[in-house]
Design an enzyme around this catalytic site. Structure first.
Site, PDB file in Angstrom:
ATOM      1  N   TYR B 147       0.825  -1.202   0.000  1.00 28.18           N
ATOM      2  CA  TYR B 147       0.000   0.000   0.000  1.00 28.18           C
ATOM      3  C   TYR B 147       0.863   1.258   0.000  1.00 28.18           C
ATOM      4  O   TYR B 147       0.686   2.128  -0.838  1.00 28.18           O
ATOM      5  CB  TYR B 147      -0.963   0.005   1.193  1.00 28.18           C
ATOM      6  CG  TYR B 147      -2.375  -0.379   0.834  1.00 28.18           C
ATOM      7  CD1 TYR B 147      -3.466   0.332   1.314  1.00 28.18           C
ATOM      8  CD2 TYR B 147      -2.632  -1.469   0.011  1.00 28.18           C
ATOM      9  CE1 TYR B 147      -4.755  -0.013   0.994  1.00 28.18           C
ATOM     10  CE2 TYR B 147      -3.917  -1.827  -0.316  1.00 28.18           C
ATOM     11  CZ  TYR B 147      -4.980  -1.103   0.177  1.00 28.18           C
ATOM     12  OH  TYR B 147      -6.254  -1.456  -0.142  1.00 28.18           O
ATOM     13  N   GLU B 154       1.531   6.277  -7.007  1.00 23.37           N
ATOM     14  CA  GLU B 154       0.376   6.946  -7.601  1.00 23.37           C
ATOM     15  C   GLU B 154       0.480   8.455  -7.422  1.00 23.37           C
ATOM     16  O   GLU B 154       0.369   9.227  -8.369  1.00 23.37           O
ATOM     17  CB  GLU B 154      -0.927   6.434  -6.959  1.00 23.37           C
ATOM     18  CG  GLU B 154      -1.276   5.007  -7.341  1.00 23.37           C
ATOM     19  CD  GLU B 154      -2.533   4.486  -6.652  1.00 23.37           C
ATOM     20  OE1 GLU B 154      -3.429   5.286  -6.341  1.00 23.37           O
ATOM     21  OE2 GLU B 154      -2.611   3.267  -6.416  1.00 23.37           O
TER      22      GLU B 154
END
Lengths: 312, 221
Positions: B147, B154
């Site tokens: 994550y 991102e």
């Protein structure tokens, strides 16, 4: 009567409980709890009867006006109530006032101070507004002024308070959408619709606003002045065909505004507001149908549209 | 009839999960291979097709949730799928200037490992009725590292794309127009970056809670 106050986990919230008069009401119990705990004022308390383990029924909430005896049948002399802290509370009047003040004050900023558009990279030479933009300003401000007046003089609230977190959530909703719509309607590059369309939109909208006011007056008269009405079958005017005629008129009123002003922002707001109100209307309609099932002498709830004839 | 439908459902879901599994496996293999042989600048062109296919297929999962084919609530999967599709199509595909950045490698590797584990987990459950405990452990543990690496990639790629977004005027709607509407893709991207600030700890916390629930449940069984 001995009253034991426990939390939902079973712990005793008030050590030793209370010894109250047999004729004591729930209000007396709430005040006793407040006195003992200092921070849990009555509107923060949610008192319910304990549910037997494994039962899927919703817990019965104690009503402040009823006497404790009514809840302790079979075991008079002893009563156990489950306590839940609802968190800091704010009166509905305060909540609504904050929500509506935002749009009332923020929208005119975009109209009267077009320099704000410089922030968005537009050069604003002179302030000429299309008639539509001026009428839209009056319409919008009238709408939120009306809402504030209704909050203080018309509405009768069944629950006096709402959790304080709702202030942030609701204000964010109203203030953001209000600014979003105001930005586009008062934009220096705004494109107005035809004169005819504008008149139809505002005319229809005003008709709905007036109808909406009348609906609120009818709803107010369903409840006694001390907020004691409970639930009644609404009757008269549009309520004869629609359960939540007040929401219906509100939705159509926004439709009128959008027909006249034609912005995507306005239509987005309409869709969101409609879905929220439809949700509420469905709940209210179901509750009324369940309550007025025609049994035990209660009247049967008549067949009506929920909120938006002819859709549902 | 009901039994036949349930078998059909299981068959469809097995095929779906294993097919997308193969897609993501391709992405991972191609990414690692290209990294070793040609360097990080070439990774995107190598994985573009399988990445786009596998990621876009995830839209079906929203439909599965809505139709009731699977039990998972769409509120959990919707934000994840949205951010993935945004990066895949809205940033990487639309702004080729970002494609040779090293963050692309970390992005596709983080995503593909996560998805390989996830789809094989569901694929096994649908096809065989159970999934081995080591796979369950992987599913609820790898996110602890992936994550952060995925989210960093991102956010980094969106940030890198910003000047190109601003200059290209792509996906922008300008005033005046009949519907009095405007949309600025540049400011939307900044808003997206803003959402990552509360969104990431929220998602991470959600997964931590899921982990606790899933791993303690399997211990008890």
């Amino acid at each position: 009567m001995k009253v034991t106050v426990v939390s939902r986990g079973g712990r005793e919230v008030i050590k030793g409980g209370f010894d109250l008069n047999d004729s004591a009401t729930v209000t007396d119990l709430q005040e006793a709890i407040h006195k003992r705990t200092k921070k849990f004022y009555p509107s923060r308390q949610r008192l319910t009867l304990p549910i037997p383990p494994g039962s899927k029924d919703r817990p019965i909430v104690l009503h402040s006006k009823k006497s404790l005896k009514e809840y302790s049948d079979g075991n008079s002399g002893n009563l156990t109530v489950v306590f839940k802290d609802l968190g800091p509370q704010v009166s509905y009047r305060t909540l609504f006032f904050c929500e509506y003040l935002g749009p009332l004050l923020l929208y005119p900023v975009f109209y009267f101070f077009p320099d704000v558009y410089c922030f968005f990279g537009y050069s604003v030479s002179s302030v000429t507004h299309h008639p539509v933009q001026t009428y839209a300003l009056y319409y919008w401000c009238f709408h939120y002024f009306k809402r504030i007046m209704e909050t203080f003089f018309i509405h009768r609230f069944s629950h006096a308070t709402s959790p304080i977190s709702n202030v942030f959530r609701n204000c964010a909703y109203y203030w953001t959408f209000g600014s979003y719509i105001a930005y586009y309607v008062n934009h220096p590059l705004y494109t107005p619709v035809s004169d005819c369309q504008m008149k139809i939109g505002f005319g229809f909208g005003m008709l709905c606003q007036v109808s909406n006011l009348y609906c609120h007056i009818i709803l107010r008269n369903l409840r006694g002045p001390d907020g004691n009405g409970g639930y009644q079958i609404p009757r008269g005017f549009l309520f004869n065909i629609v359960t939540c005629a007040n929401y219906t008129t509100e939705i159509y009123q926004w439709l009128g505004f959008n027909i006249a002003t034609q912005t995507i922002a306005g239509y987005v707001f309409l869709v969101v507001a409609t879905s929220i109100m439809s949700n509420w209307a469905l709940i209210k309609h179901r509750r009324l149908r369940k309550l007025f099932d025609g049994k035990e002498g209660r009247p049967k709830y008549p067949r009506r549209w929920v909120i938006l004839p002819p859709f549902f | 009839m009901a039994g036949f439908l349930s078998v059909l459902r299981r068959l469809y879901l097995s095929v779906y999960n294993w097919a997308v599994f193969v897609g993501w496996l391709q992405v991972l293999v191609l990414a690692v291979k290209t990294l070793k042989e040609s360097g990080h600048e070439q990774v995107y062109s190598a994985v573009e097709r399988p990445l786009q296919l596998s990621q876009t297929a995830a839209v079906l999962e929203i439909i599965h949730g809505l139709v009731g084919l699977v039990r998972s609530p769409i509120t959990a999967t919707l934000p994840q799928i949205s951010s993935r599709l945004y990066l895949t199509w809205g940033i990487l595909y639309s702004f080729p200037e970002t494609q040779n950045h090293i963050l692309v490698s970390s992005l596709v590797i983080s995503w593909s490992i996560t998805e390989i584990i996830r789809y094989s987990f569901f694929g096994m459950k649908e096809a065989l009725g159970f999934a081995p405990s080591w796979l369950l452990w992987l599913r609820y543990s790898t996110f602890l590292v992936l994550y952060p690496t995925g989210i960093t990639s991102e956010v980094g790629l969106i940030y890198i794309a910003l000047p190109y977004i601003k200059n290209s005027e792509k996906y922008c709607i300008r005033m005046p127009n009949k519907w009095n509407f405007s949309f600025d893709y540049y400011y939307a991207a900044i808003l997206a970056l803003g959402i990552y600030v509360p969104g990431s700890p929220h998602m991470y916390g959600y997964m931590l809670a899921q982990r606790k629930r899933a791993l303690s449940k399997s211990k008890r069984e």
